[in-house]
Motif scaffolding. Structure first.
Motif, PDB file in Angstrom:
ATOM      1  N   GLN A 197       0.885  -1.568   0.261  1.00 30.21           N
ATOM      2  CA  GLN A 197      -0.027  -0.473   0.258  1.00 30.21           C
ATOM      3  C   GLN A 197       1.281   1.066  -0.261  1.00 30.21           C
ATOM      4  OE1 GLN A 197      -1.292   1.487   3.520  1.00 30.21           O
ATOM      5  NE2 GLN A 197      -2.648   2.781   2.469  1.00 30.21           N
ATOM      6  N   ARG A 201      -5.228   6.358  -1.594  1.00 32.83           N
ATOM      7  CA  ARG A 201      -4.118   5.782  -1.383  1.00 32.83           C
ATOM      8  C   ARG A 201      -4.915   4.697  -1.976  1.00 32.83           C
ATOM      9  NH1 ARG A 201      -2.210   9.923   0.724  1.00 32.83           N
ATOM     10  NH2 ARG A 201      -1.960  10.545   3.409  1.00 32.83           N
ATOM     11  N   PHE A 217      -4.490   0.755  -3.385  1.00 30.35           N
ATOM     12  CA  PHE A 217      -3.177  -1.180  -3.164  1.00 30.35           C
ATOM     13  C   PHE A 217      -2.518  -2.158  -4.271  1.00 30.35           C
ATOM     14  CE2 PHE A 217      -3.784  -1.352   1.833  1.00 30.35           C
ATOM     15  CZ  PHE A 217      -5.274  -0.399   2.050  1.00 30.35           C
ATOM     16  N   TRP A 261      -9.471   2.029  -1.074  1.00 29.58           N
ATOM     17  CA  TRP A 261      -9.175   2.907   0.326  1.00 29.58           C
ATOM     18  C   TRP A 261     -10.527   3.387  -0.183  1.00 29.58           C
ATOM     19  CZ3 TRP A 261      -8.388   8.098  -0.721  1.00 29.58           C
ATOM     20  CH2 TRP A 261      -8.392   8.687   0.701  1.00 29.58           C
TER      21      TRP A 261
END
Lengths: 108, 116
Positions: free
Chosen positions: A90, A97, A99, B47
């Motif tokens: 990540q 953000r 991953f 996210w």
């Protein structure tokens, strides 16, 4: 958005062997804002590594992280039975953000 | 030991609003950022966004028009609202504490299915 690509998709190894997992970013990640998480089936991810190479609290020293810029590596020096899991990288350098798609470490 | 627990409906109808709450125990909600992350079946983690205990927020641009994350420090809880859901919003939803940018404590996750 920074795209993280992990390789290989699956790693088949035996207990005691060394595992090397790769995470490549689509653009440079400054200040090494790269983390690694471990996820076992049906469980939440667990933080292993932050800042590309710092182990989180309670993480055994067989786990190590390295890299900078766009190429990062998670190494497990000697696989223990509980290490067979999925690993995600990540980035937390830029928003959003993101991953990686994960690397599954399975028992050979 | 900080613990997080997600709660909310496991089934939401298309076009309705998904609402989840995360209860934090074993530590204060004040002083930290609190995040929501989701994982559609067989896909990578995504996210959603985070809220500071002061109430300031940051959302994933891909969801920004539909998402609201709020915090209630008196109850040691923070919440997620996602409007106009579709089948693509079916996922396991996790809440987590964000510290120095990383997610150091996570809830167990809760599966939310969008279906009529």
């Amino acid at each position: 958005e920074v795209v993280l690509t992990q390789s290989p998709g699956t790693l088949s190894l035996s207990p005691g062997e060394r595992a090397t997992l790769s995470c490549r970013a689509s653009q440079s990640i400054s200040s090494r804002f790269l983390a690694w998480y471990q996820q076992n089936p049906g469980q939440a991810p667990r933080l292993l590594i932050y800042g590309a190479s710092s182990r989180a609290t309670g993480i055994p020293d067989r786990f190590s992280g390295s890299g900078s810029g766009t190429d990062f590596t998670l190494t497990i020096s000697r696989l223990e039975p509980e290490d067979f899991a999925v690993y995600y990288c990540q980035q937390y350098d830029s928003s959003p953000r993101t991953f990686g798609q994960g690397t599954k470490v399975e028992i050979k | 030991q900080v613990q997080l627990q997600e709660s909310g409906p496991g089934l939401v109808k298309p076009s309705e609003t998904l609402s989840l709450t995360c209860t934090v125990s074993g530590g204060p909600i004040s002083g930290y950022y609190w995040s929501w992350i989701r994982q559609p079946p067989g896909k990578r983690l995504e996210w959603i966004g985070y809220v500071h205990y002061s109430g300031s927020t940051n959302y994933n641009p891909s969801l920004q028009s539909r998402v609201t994350i709020s915090v209630d420090t008196s109850k040691n809880q923070f919440s997620l609202r996602l409007t106009s859901v579709t089948a693509a919003d079916t996922a396991v939803y996790y809440c987590a504490r964000r510290r120095y940018g990383v997610l150091d404590y996570w809830g167990q996750g809760t599966l939310v299915t969008v279906s009529s």
